[in-house]
Scaffold this motif. Structure first.
Motif, PDB file in Angstrom:
ATOM      1  N   UNK A   1      20.665 -27.068 -17.159  1.00 22.66           N
ATOM      2  CA  UNK A   1      20.801 -25.353 -18.408  1.00 22.66           C
ATOM      3  C   UNK A   1      22.489 -25.562 -17.870  1.00 22.66           C
ATOM      4  N   UNK A   2      22.703 -25.094 -17.200  1.00 22.91           N
ATOM      5  CA  UNK A   2      24.364 -24.580 -16.664  1.00 22.91           C
ATOM      6  C   UNK A   2      25.344 -25.722 -17.084  1.00 22.91           C
ATOM      7  N   UNK A   3      25.641 -27.136 -16.926  1.00 26.75           N
ATOM      8  CA  UNK A   3      26.853 -28.088 -17.579  1.00 26.75           C
ATOM      9  C   UNK A   3      26.402 -27.443 -19.593  1.00 26.75           C
ATOM     10  N   UNK A   4      24.895 -27.781 -19.729  1.00 26.66           N
ATOM     11  CA  UNK A   4      24.740 -27.313 -20.896  1.00 26.66           C
ATOM     12  C   UNK A   4      25.541 -25.855 -22.048  1.00 26.66           C
ATOM     13  N   UNK A   5      25.503 -24.789 -21.050  1.00 23.38           N
ATOM     14  CA  UNK A   5      25.779 -24.019 -21.612  1.00 23.38           C
ATOM     15  C   UNK A   5      27.006 -23.889 -20.951  1.00 23.38           C
TER      16      UNK A   5
ATOM     17  N   UNK B   1      34.838 -18.796 -12.278  1.00 25.94           N
ATOM     18  CA  UNK B   1      33.440 -18.505 -12.988  1.00 25.94           C
ATOM     19  C   UNK B   1      32.499 -19.288 -12.330  1.00 25.94           C
ATOM     20  N   UNK B   2      32.357 -20.636 -13.159  1.00 28.44           N
ATOM     21  CA  UNK B   2      31.862 -21.596 -12.919  1.00 28.44           C
ATOM     22  C   UNK B   2      31.968 -21.881 -11.825  1.00 28.44           C
ATOM     23  N   UNK B   3      32.607 -22.288 -10.969  1.00 35.17           N
ATOM     24  CA  UNK B   3      32.873 -23.001  -9.810  1.00 35.17           C
ATOM     25  C   UNK B   3      31.972 -21.426  -8.515  1.00 35.17           C
ATOM     26  N   UNK B   4      32.591 -20.550  -8.701  1.00 37.62           N
ATOM     27  CA  UNK B   4      31.404 -19.632  -8.105  1.00 37.62           C
ATOM     28  C   UNK B   4      30.490 -20.206  -8.095  1.00 37.62           C
ATOM     29  N   UNK B   5      29.638 -20.450  -9.962  1.00 33.78           N
ATOM     30  CA  UNK B   5      27.985 -21.028  -9.953  1.00 33.78           C
ATOM     31  C   UNK B   5      27.688 -21.620  -8.906  1.00 33.78           C
ATOM     32  N   UNK B   6      28.740 -22.860  -9.300  1.00 34.16           N
ATOM     33  CA  UNK B   6      28.475 -24.453  -7.980  1.00 34.16           C
ATOM     34  C   UNK B   6      27.830 -23.828  -6.382  1.00 34.16           C
ATOM     35  N   UNK B   7      29.131 -23.000  -6.291  1.00 35.04           N
ATOM     36  CA  UNK B   7      29.295 -23.278  -5.464  1.00 35.04           C
ATOM     37  C   UNK B   7      28.132 -21.692  -4.289  1.00 35.04           C
ATOM     38  N   UNK B   8      28.046 -21.517  -5.315  1.00 40.06           N
ATOM     39  CA  UNK B   8      26.057 -20.643  -4.968  1.00 40.06           C
ATOM     40  C   UNK B   8      25.410 -21.530  -4.789  1.00 40.06           C
ATOM     41  N   UNK B   9      25.697 -22.594  -6.387  1.00 39.19           N
ATOM     42  CA  UNK B   9      24.537 -23.169  -6.660  1.00 39.19           C
ATOM     43  C   UNK B   9      23.199 -24.423  -5.054  1.00 39.19           C
ATOM     44  N   UNK B  10      24.965 -24.628  -4.345  1.00 34.85           N
ATOM     45  CA  UNK B  10      24.565 -25.519  -3.250  1.00 34.85           C
ATOM     46  C   UNK B  10      24.518 -25.405  -1.733  1.00 34.85           C
ATOM     47  N   UNK B  11      23.999 -23.946  -1.749  1.00 29.57           N
ATOM     48  CA  UNK B  11      23.718 -23.156  -1.046  1.00 29.57           C
ATOM     49  C   UNK B  11      22.648 -23.214  -0.325  1.00 29.57           C
TER      50      UNK B  11
ATOM     51  N   UNK C   1      13.778 -30.961  -8.931  1.00 31.53           N
ATOM     52  CA  UNK C   1      13.583 -31.432 -10.438  1.00 31.53           C
ATOM     53  C   UNK C   1      14.226 -30.023 -11.159  1.00 31.53           C
ATOM     54  N   UNK C   2      13.261 -28.752 -10.738  1.00 32.71           N
ATOM     55  CA  UNK C   2      13.950 -27.650 -10.836  1.00 32.71           C
ATOM     56  C   UNK C   2      15.397 -26.906 -10.504  1.00 32.71           C
ATOM     57  N   UNK C   3      15.866 -27.848  -9.659  1.00 32.73           N
ATOM     58  CA  UNK C   3      16.969 -27.868  -9.458  1.00 32.73           C
ATOM     59  C   UNK C   3      18.211 -28.297 -10.147  1.00 32.73           C
ATOM     60  N   UNK C   4      18.095 -29.279 -10.366  1.00 36.11           N
ATOM     61  CA  UNK C   4      19.029 -30.456 -11.584  1.00 36.11           C
ATOM     62  C   UNK C   4      18.212 -30.096 -12.601  1.00 36.11           C
TER      63      UNK C   4
END
Length: 135
Positions: A61-65, A77-87, A53-56
């Motif tokens: 929050x990132x999506x809303x931001x 920049x956002x693609x990089x964040x997404x890539x790191x998020x699912x590592x 739930x914390x990850x969701x």
């Protein structure tokens, strides 16, 4: 810009009793995870652990931001964040897929993991023993 004191807060409680207080706008992104979205003080999110739930919530929050700052949803920049998020480890990734709030991103990551792999390598990723038999 609205002050943070006027922003409606919602409390989510995971299946393992971890609570999260989030803004209503973030909640709108994840409300499909809950069984009841009435004006409860605390909303139970069944079958989702606090870790997931914390990850969701982090993702939402990132999506809303990104949406509120007029960023393109898929800029570099956002693609990089997404890539790191699912590592994350496979168990966490599968739980994110199951949570379904970030299904597309999680499925893409899973597809990238098995792309161009031999069946025996895919079996190792999914911990499948002897699934492929030549006969």
């Amino acid at each position: 810009m609205a002050s943070s004191s006027s922003t409606k807060k919602i409390t989510l409680k995971s299946s393992d009793s971890v609570t999260f207080e989030i803004e209503e706008v973030v909640f709108q992104s994840i409300k499909n995870l809950t069984d009841d979205v009435a004006d409860d003080i605390e909303i139970l999110v069944p079958r989702i652990t606090g870790k997931i739930l914390a990850k969701v919530i982090e993702y939402c929050k990132k999506h809303v931001e990104a949406a509120s700052s007029y960023e393109k949803l898929f800029d570099d920049k956002l693609n990089k964040w997404y890539t790191e998020f699912v590592e994350v480890d496979n168990v966490t990734l599968f739980n994110l897929i199951w949570a379904a709030s970030i299904l597309d991103l999680s499925i893409k990551t899973l597809a990238d993991m098995i792309k161009d792999k031999k069946p025996e390598d895919i079996g190792k990723i999914f911990n499948i023993i002897n699934a492929y038999r030549p006969e």
